[in-house]
Design a protein around this motif. Structure first.
Motif: not given
Length: 204
Positions: A178-180, A192-194, A198-200
């Motif tokens: 997820x960090x990648x 928007x995807x970021x 970040x929420x996940x």
């Protein structure tokens, strides 16, 4: 006319206006909300300023304005939403340089995006809030309430869509993955995807 200070409550996608977003401002010492329809670019710029963890690889327009102002010692002291005509809000930037104050006309969405970057307070006049302020209901139950609660419903729908999207795309990913993905989304300027990634990460 007395000024009322506002805080940013959030941004939601407007289901009623294609491609538009609803920026919700909330009065500091009260329960009323001031909904303002803004464009996608301005919504993205405001969202990035609110999300401290997301740093664009290159300055956006409002970031460029901030950098330019810093270089020439110009400070935005406050933003005032001073007029409402036919549903359109008009705003002013109260700026200062060398102890000289200047007032600059600005679109409300741009003014708020800049207020966030300068950590400047946002105000409106009481008569504007009296005219356009609304009380958002938490649990609309009756069908006739739906028009009245349109902004809130948009917010709920947007949140639900975002949650479903995040769960569907990122549920099987590890934190390292997820960090990648977050770093790649920021590099690609897909904010928007970021925000969803970040929420996940925050949920974990």
């Amino acid at each position: 006319m007395s000024l009322v200070r506002l805080n940013i409550k959030g941004i939601s996608y407007s289901q009623t206006q294609n491609g538009a977003y609803a920026l919700i401002l909330s009065e500091v010492d009260g329960d009323r909300k001031l909904p303002i329809v803004i464009g996608a670019f301005e919504a993205q710029s405001i969202a990035i300023a609110l999300e401290k963890e997301i740093k664009p690889p290159r300055p956006l327009t409002h970031d460029l304005f901030k950098n330019f102002s810093d270089r020439f010692d110009i400070v935005v002291k406050q933003v005032i939403i001073h007029k409402l005509v036919d549903g359109v809000f008009y705003s002013s930037l109260i700026c200062e340089r060398d102890n000289i104050e200047e007032i600059i006309d600005a679109r409300t969405s741009d003014a708020i995006a800049l207020a966030l970057r300068f950590h400047a307070p946002i105000f409106t006049y009481k008569n504007i809030l009296d005219k356009a302020g609304i009380y958002l209901k938490v649990n609309p139950e009756k069908e006739e309430d739906q028009v009245e609660d349109n902004i809130l419903l948009d917010e709920v729908v947007a949140e639900e869509i975002e949650n479903q999207s995040s769960e569907g795309n990122y549920l099987g990913k590890t934190l390292e993955e997820l960090h990648a993905l977050l770093a790649q989304a920021v590099a690609d300027e897909d904010y928007e995807a970021a925000a969803k990634i970040r929420d996940e990460i925050s949920k974990r």
